[in-house]
Design an enzyme around this catalytic site. Structure first.
Site, PDB file in Angstrom:
ATOM      1  N   ASP A 287       3.482  44.590-120.463  1.00 46.35           N
ATOM      2  CA  ASP A 287       2.522  44.733-119.361  1.00 46.35           C
ATOM      3  C   ASP A 287       2.877  43.769-118.241  1.00 46.35           C
ATOM      4  O   ASP A 287       3.475  42.718-118.495  1.00 46.35           O
ATOM      5  CB  ASP A 287       1.102  44.318-119.798  1.00 46.35           C
ATOM      6  CG  ASP A 287       0.577  45.144-120.933  1.00 46.35           C
ATOM      7  OD1 ASP A 287       1.096  46.234-121.159  1.00 46.35           O
ATOM      8  OD2 ASP A 287      -0.372  44.651-121.583  1.00 46.35           O
ATOM      9  N   LYS A 288       2.384  44.097-117.070  1.00 48.03           N
ATOM     10  CA  LYS A 288       2.595  43.209-115.912  1.00 48.03           C
ATOM     11  C   LYS A 288       2.127  41.784-116.234  1.00 48.03           C
ATOM     12  O   LYS A 288       2.778  40.809-115.881  1.00 48.03           O
ATOM     13  CB  LYS A 288       1.812  43.774-114.720  1.00 48.03           C
ATOM     14  CG  LYS A 288       2.031  43.056-113.437  1.00 48.03           C
ATOM     15  CD  LYS A 288       1.347  43.788-112.290  1.00 48.03           C
ATOM     16  CE  LYS A 288       1.582  43.067-110.984  1.00 48.03           C
ATOM     17  NZ  LYS A 288       0.867  43.684-109.867  1.00 48.03           N
TER      18      LYS A 288
END
Ligand code: URA
Length: 247
Positions: free
Chosen positions: A114-115
């Site tokens: 994920d970011k």
């Protein structure tokens, strides 16, 4: 008998590494700017053996060429960058040299983080290797350090080990997950599958909330302590073998 190295036309090899069009490579060769084993190589159509040590033997403008195809990288993904080729905002590919964006075959991430997750991320241009790592039968485990919003309740180990936890919107339970509590709000989990936002959704299903997430190991390959966030390293054969060895 040792396997024979594959060969490639010089212009095609360098064009696929992002050094320019084949016509531009021909111009570089004619100008004496391409050197193989210490001698200028004027014929851009020459076939050369593509050995792993080629960057030490073939130079453009005095600099050894980029690693040939079959490249695998370990990257320390920082927070705030996305594992995508085309989303808005900073991308993991932006952490690589500009010329590498023009490589063919292109580099792709092996799975995603994920970011807002940091840690060990692999990239490769070798589709076979990528599939061998993510294939369920390879059972390459991924280990995460988790920081939680609320104290652990004490039942997480049993719940995760049971292999019965259902995540919202999924139709089958999670495989058993390795769990180890570090203190009241920190834990290590080891996954044997890779579902969307799995760690965050897993703790949400147990009534908690992940505030920080960091991957520190893929199979037997640990994120090197001397690889700072945002930096990458070319993997050698031993690193690749480590991915497939048990931690
Ligand atoms: N699980 C998550 O929730 N996020 C990641 O980036 C990786 C695993």
């Amino acid at each position: 008998m040792s396997a024979k190295a594959p060969t490639a036309r010089l212009d095609k090899l360098l064009a696929n590494l992002g050094y320019g069009s084949r016509r531009e490579i021909a111009g570089l060769a004619r100008a004496g700017r391409i050197v193989l084993d210490g001698a200028a190589l004027a014929d851009a159509g020459a076939r050369i053996a593509v050995t792993p040590d080629l960057p030490t033997r073939l130079a453009v403008d005095g600099a050894g060429i980029d690693p040939p195809p079959g490249l695998a990288l370990m990257l320390h993904k920082p927070l705030g960058v996305t594992c995508s080729h085309k989303e808005a905002g900073p991308l993991v590919y932006g952490l690589l040299p500009e010329r590498w964006h023009r490589r063919d075959p292109a580099l792709s991430t092996v799975g995603r983080l994920d970011k807002e997750t940091s840690g060990l991320l692999l990239l490769t241009d070798d589709g076979g290797l990528l599939h061998r790592i993510i294939a369920p039968k390879a059972n390459v485990a991924k280990r995460y350090r988790v920081t939680l919003d609320r104290p652990l309740k004490g039942d997480e180990d049993a719940i995760l080990a049971a292999g019965t936890l259902m995540l919202e919107d999924d139709d089958k339970p999670l495989l058993p997950v390795g769990f180890s509590a570090e203190d009241a709000t920190h834990a290590t989990v080891t996954l044997h599958e890779g579902r969307y936002h799995q760690v965050r959704r897993m703790f949400a299903a147990m009534g908690n909330h992940v505030t920080a997430l960091h991957r520190d190991r893929i199979g037997g390959l640990a994120l090197p302590a001397d690889l700072p966030a945002g930096a990458y390293r070319v993997m050698d054969a031993a690193d690749v073998a480590n991915v497939f060895s048990a931690a």
